[in-house]
Write a protein that holds these residues in place. Structure first.
Motif, PDB file in Angstrom:
ATOM      1  N   TYR A  14       9.349  -7.980   5.803  1.00 52.42           N
ATOM      2  CA  TYR A  14       9.635  -7.234   4.925  1.00 52.42           C
ATOM      3  C   TYR A  14       9.286  -5.655   5.351  1.00 52.42           C
ATOM      4  O   TYR A  14       8.362  -5.472   6.321  1.00 52.42           O
ATOM      5  CB  TYR A  14       9.109  -7.333   3.473  1.00 52.42           C
ATOM      6  N   THR A  15       9.746  -4.631   4.729  1.00 51.13           N
ATOM      7  CA  THR A  15       9.406  -3.242   5.125  1.00 51.13           C
ATOM      8  C   THR A  15       9.444  -2.479   3.994  1.00 51.13           C
ATOM      9  O   THR A  15      10.090  -2.947   2.998  1.00 51.13           O
ATOM     10  CB  THR A  15      10.163  -2.784   6.252  1.00 51.13           C
ATOM     11  N   GLN A  16       8.450  -1.547   3.807  1.00 53.68           N
ATOM     12  CA  GLN A  16       8.297  -0.717   2.645  1.00 53.68           C
ATOM     13  C   GLN A  16       8.606   0.607   3.366  1.00 53.68           C
ATOM     14  O   GLN A  16       7.936   1.413   3.984  1.00 53.68           O
ATOM     15  CB  GLN A  16       6.796  -0.904   2.060  1.00 53.68           C
ATOM     16  N   PHE A  17       9.694   1.362   2.762  1.00 48.40           N
ATOM     17  CA  PHE A  17      10.354   2.508   3.381  1.00 48.40           C
ATOM     18  C   PHE A  17      10.357   3.589   2.113  1.00 48.40           C
ATOM     19  O   PHE A  17      11.064   3.293   1.181  1.00 48.40           O
ATOM     20  CB  PHE A  17      11.430   2.297   3.835  1.00 48.40           C
ATOM     21  N   THR A  39       7.645   4.872   6.919  1.00 46.35           N
ATOM     22  CA  THR A  39       7.618   3.578   6.897  1.00 46.35           C
ATOM     23  C   THR A  39       6.180   3.119   6.683  1.00 46.35           C
ATOM     24  O   THR A  39       5.288   2.705   7.525  1.00 46.35           O
ATOM     25  CB  THR A  39       8.260   2.937   8.200  1.00 46.35           C
ATOM     26  N   ARG A  41       4.984   0.036   5.564  1.00 43.72           N
ATOM     27  CA  ARG A  41       4.224  -1.101   5.858  1.00 43.72           C
ATOM     28  C   ARG A  41       5.702  -1.790   6.479  1.00 43.72           C
ATOM     29  O   ARG A  41       6.564  -2.089   5.776  1.00 43.72           O
ATOM     30  CB  ARG A  41       3.644  -1.710   4.732  1.00 43.72           C
ATOM     31  N   THR A  42       5.309  -2.428   7.741  1.00 42.61           N
ATOM     32  CA  THR A  42       6.502  -3.191   8.073  1.00 42.61           C
ATOM     33  C   THR A  42       5.856  -4.686   8.657  1.00 42.61           C
ATOM     34  O   THR A  42       4.806  -4.505   9.599  1.00 42.61           O
ATOM     35  CB  THR A  42       7.226  -2.800   9.236  1.00 42.61           C
ATOM     36  N   ARG A  43       5.919  -5.728   8.181  1.00 41.00           N
ATOM     37  CA  ARG A  43       5.367  -7.183   8.530  1.00 41.00           C
ATOM     38  C   ARG A  43       6.490  -8.105   8.956  1.00 41.00           C
ATOM     39  O   ARG A  43       7.221  -8.197   8.307  1.00 41.00           O
ATOM     40  CB  ARG A  43       4.475  -7.517   7.477  1.00 41.00           C
ATOM     41  N   THR A  61       1.772  -6.879  11.834  1.00 40.19           N
ATOM     42  CA  THR A  61       1.943  -5.758  11.024  1.00 40.19           C
ATOM     43  C   THR A  61       2.038  -4.635  12.087  1.00 40.19           C
ATOM     44  O   THR A  61       1.276  -4.363  12.749  1.00 40.19           O
ATOM     45  CB  THR A  61       0.838  -5.184  10.045  1.00 40.19           C
ATOM     46  N   ARG A  64       2.083   2.180  11.502  1.00 41.78           N
ATOM     47  CA  ARG A  64       3.301   3.142  10.910  1.00 41.78           C
ATOM     48  C   ARG A  64       3.350   4.542  11.866  1.00 41.78           C
ATOM     49  O   ARG A  64       4.269   5.211  11.662  1.00 41.78           O
ATOM     50  CB  ARG A  64       2.915   3.607   9.437  1.00 41.78           C
ATOM     51  N   ASP A 104       3.555  -6.896  -0.819  1.00 42.15           N
ATOM     52  CA  ASP A 104       4.961  -6.835  -1.518  1.00 42.15           C
ATOM     53  C   ASP A 104       4.950  -7.082  -2.789  1.00 42.15           C
ATOM     54  O   ASP A 104       6.418  -7.155  -3.698  1.00 42.15           O
ATOM     55  CB  ASP A 104       6.016  -7.540  -0.643  1.00 42.15           C
TER      56      ASP A 104
END
Length: 234
Positions: A14-17, A39, A41-43, A61, A64, A104
């Motif tokens: 997942y990613t948190q943008f 961005t 967090r991207t995991r 991870t 960023r 998430d």
């Protein structure tokens, strides 16, 4: 399914943008406003099931700022007799619930500032757990808080560290209710009380100062109802 063949591998992530805007008055030698995309967090996860009783996970991870992938977790799970479970490798320690819940599934965009400052991070070691109808527990022997991606000769590792956490399901139909903080409308009331403690000796802080003994003690209460929730921790 019950007749699934082994081994199996699942790759997901997942990613948190976000778009962020921050305003501060009278910033020395700078702009009062800071804004732009992030961005956060991207995991990437690689989950495997070797047999019905053996599974594993590797989690990366991505930084960023640079985009470089870093190893967060790499562990194996083993089902033992009497429903005990053993985890071996590098994993997230069950100490602060605010850190133990996946990023998430947080209540807000991030965990609390207290957790960001004091969280246990990733550790290297062994963990034993057991789940019952109304209570469950974890106990771990590790190299200490934030010992992920360190060798045994690293001075930041503790000589030894012991952690324990217990949770009491006061109300609720399943433990899965407490995998996050939120509660959908129409849900029944659920409540869980947690206690945890951690002690380690011989570690070194990022400042270079050695710590003879470090002790964490924490407690938390989660309440969920018909579209509402409350979380308290100390």
């Amino acid at each position: 399914p019950a007749d699934a063949s082994f081994p199996t591998v699942k790759v997901w992530g997942y990613t948190q943008f976000r778009y962020a805007f921050n305003h501060r008055d009278d910033v020395p030698d700078g702009d009062d406003d800071a804004l732009g995309f992030q961005t956060t967090r991207t995991r990437l996860y690689v989950d495997s099931k070797i047999t019905p009783d053996i599974s594993g996970r590797v989690r990366f991870t991505f930084n960023r700022s640079t985009g470089a992938a870093g190893l967060d977790q790499a562990y194996g799970n083993f089902n033992l007799p009497d429903q005990y479970k053993l985890r071996v490798g590098q994993f997230g320690l069950p100490l602060f619930r605010d850190e133990y819940i996946s990023a998430d599934k947080q209540l807000a965009v991030n965990s609390s500032p207290t957790n960001i400052l004091f969280n246990q991070g990733q550790v290297q070691g062994l963990q034993l757990s057991r789940e019952f109808e109304v209570w469950r527990f974890w106990t771990a022997y590790t190299d200490g808080l934030r010992s992920g991606n360190t060798d045994f000769t690293n001075p930041k590792e503790a000589d030894f560290a012991i952690t324990g956490r217990a949770e009491w399901k006061i109300a609720g139909d399943s433990w899965a209710r407490f995998d996050d903080y939120t509660s959908f409308p129409g849900s029944d009331f659920a409540a869980m009380l947690g206690f945890a403690a951690h002690t380690e000796q011989g570690s070194q802080l990022s400042s270079g100062q050695f710590v003879d003994q470090l002790v964490y003690v924490t407690s938390d209460l989660g309440l969920e109802g018909d579209g509402w929730n409350v979380f308290l921790a100390g």
